[in-house]
Design an enzyme around this catalytic site. Structure first.
Site, mmCIF file in Angstrom:
data_model
loop_
_atom_site.group_PDB
_atom_site.id
_atom_site.type_symbol
_atom_site.label_atom_id
_atom_site.label_comp_id
_atom_site.label_asym_id
_atom_site.label_seq_id
_atom_site.Cartn_x
_atom_site.Cartn_y
_atom_site.Cartn_z
ATOM 1 N N TYR A 13 33.111 86.750 18.491
ATOM 2 C CA TYR A 13 31.801 87.139 19.020
ATOM 3 C C TYR A 13 31.379 88.500 18.465
ATOM 4 O O TYR A 13 30.237 88.674 18.013
ATOM 5 C CB TYR A 13 31.857 87.175 20.548
ATOM 6 C CG TYR A 13 30.519 87.417 21.206
ATOM 7 C CD1 TYR A 13 29.586 86.395 21.318
ATOM 8 C CD2 TYR A 13 30.188 88.665 21.714
ATOM 9 C CE1 TYR A 13 28.364 86.602 21.918
ATOM 10 C CE2 TYR A 13 28.964 88.887 22.318
ATOM 11 C CZ TYR A 13 28.055 87.857 22.418
ATOM 12 O OH TYR A 13 26.835 88.071 23.005
ATOM 13 N N SER A 45 23.820 92.262 20.489
ATOM 14 C CA SER A 45 24.633 92.598 21.653
ATOM 15 C C SER A 45 25.199 93.992 21.466
ATOM 16 O O SER A 45 25.261 94.507 20.342
ATOM 17 C CB SER A 45 25.778 91.581 21.783
ATOM 18 O OG SER A 45 26.755 92.008 22.705
ATOM 19 N N LYS A 76 28.137 89.256 16.024
ATOM 20 C CA LYS A 76 27.029 90.094 16.460
ATOM 21 C C LYS A 76 26.857 91.316 15.564
ATOM 22 O O LYS A 76 25.724 91.771 15.333
ATOM 23 C CB LYS A 76 27.218 90.510 17.920
ATOM 24 C CG LYS A 76 27.059 89.353 18.907
ATOM 25 C CD LYS A 76 25.694 88.682 18.774
ATOM 26 C CE LYS A 76 25.489 87.576 19.794
ATOM 27 N NZ LYS A 76 24.151 86.939 19.700
#
Length: 298
Positions: free
Chosen positions: A154, A141, A158
């Site tokens: 998150y 991402s 990532k």
């Protein structure tokens, strides 16, 4: 695998394939006449996706964070279906909200699924990829290089999968296995739609520059991912202009901190900052399956 014809008849394994980008990539892979294996935590939803596809498909309900279960599924695939030429580590979950008020179990689950689950996926399918001199695609991402406030788990996960994939690429290069990293922006999945229901996440996205806050269709992003599989690309960006952000990566934390120092107090005046829990239907399904597993319900 340098062209579409080279994919014909080969086997691809995709995690997180029950919906969203995973299901979109499976559809694109079957259009290239690949045989596909769908992995995920929702047996019925996986079967519905598989039934809608042409060609040979197989489904296995499995938790990507369970070493033993993943090893068992990988062995069954290798023995009954064949070694994979393509493995896509796509399974992922997200939560939002202030780190200080986050649920430790939910925060940990995001890291476990996104990072540990990707590593387990690579480990159990590595023998097959070595046998086929195949290709492993890690879905990452823009959060890997542009960490945002209110998304600490998150972003950490990532950034972790990016480093993991880079290390794996260097380790396997001499053995003929390709490793790619996909840098994605906002993709029109239920996870993003759910995030927009939470005021603080919706406001943060709204304050991004117009190109950076645009939501891209699953079909468009899936097509770019599968084109990268065909090329055995080391990197793939969706949208393509994200590549331009790589040279300025050292500046991004400074810019994000400046923006957050200015905007978060203003947002706090209008909305309450609170944890979102796992986002999207996939996140809720993962949470429900984990709860059933803890109770011993299967």
């Amino acid at each position: 695998m340098r062209d579409a014809g080279a994919l014909t008849g080969r086997l691809a394994v995709v995690t997180g394939a029950a919906r969203g980008l995973g299901a979109g990539m499976v559809r694109e892979l079957t259009r290239r006449r690949m045989r596909v294996v769908l992995l995920g935590r929702e047996e019925k939803t996986l079967a519905q996706v598989a039934d809608s596809l042409p060609g040979e498909t197989h489904c296995f309900e499995v938790d990507v964070t369970d070493d033993t279960a993943m090893a068992r599924v990988a062995a069954r695939i290798h023995e009954d279906i064949g070694p994979p030429s393509v493995v896509i580590a796509n399974a992922g979950v997200a939560e939002g909200g202030p780190f200080g008020g986050s649920d430790p179990a939910v925060w940990r689950r995001v890291v476990e699924v996104n990072l540990i689950g990707s590593a387990i996926t690579a480990r159990v399918f590595l023998p097959g990829l070595l046998a086929t001199r195949g290709y492993f695609l890690q879905i990452a991402s823009t959060a890997a290089f542009g960490s945002a406030p209110m998304m600490s788990a998150y972003c950490a996960s990532k950034a972790g999968v990016e480093s993991f994939a880079q290390s794996l690429r260097a380790e396997l290069a001499h053995q003929g296995v390709g490793v790619g990293i996909a840098y994605l922006s906002w993709t029109g999945t239920d996870m993003i739609r759910d995030a927009d229901q939470h005021p603080v996440l919706r406001e943060l996205r709204a304050h991004m520059p117009p190109p950076a806050r645009r939501v891209h269709s699953v079909e468009t992003v899936a097509a770019r991912m599968v084109a990268a599989v065909e090329r055995r690309a080391a990197t793939v960006y969706a949208p393509p202009w994200l590549r331009l952000a790589q040279p300025v990566r050292p500046l991004l934390p400074v810019l994000v901190t400046w923006f957050s120092r200015r905007e978060l107090p203003r947002l706090a005046e209008r909305t309450r900052f609170e944890a979102t829990g796992l986002l999207g239907a996939g996140g809720r399904a993962d949470q429900a399956a984990t709860a059933r597993q803890a109770r011993g319900d299967g």
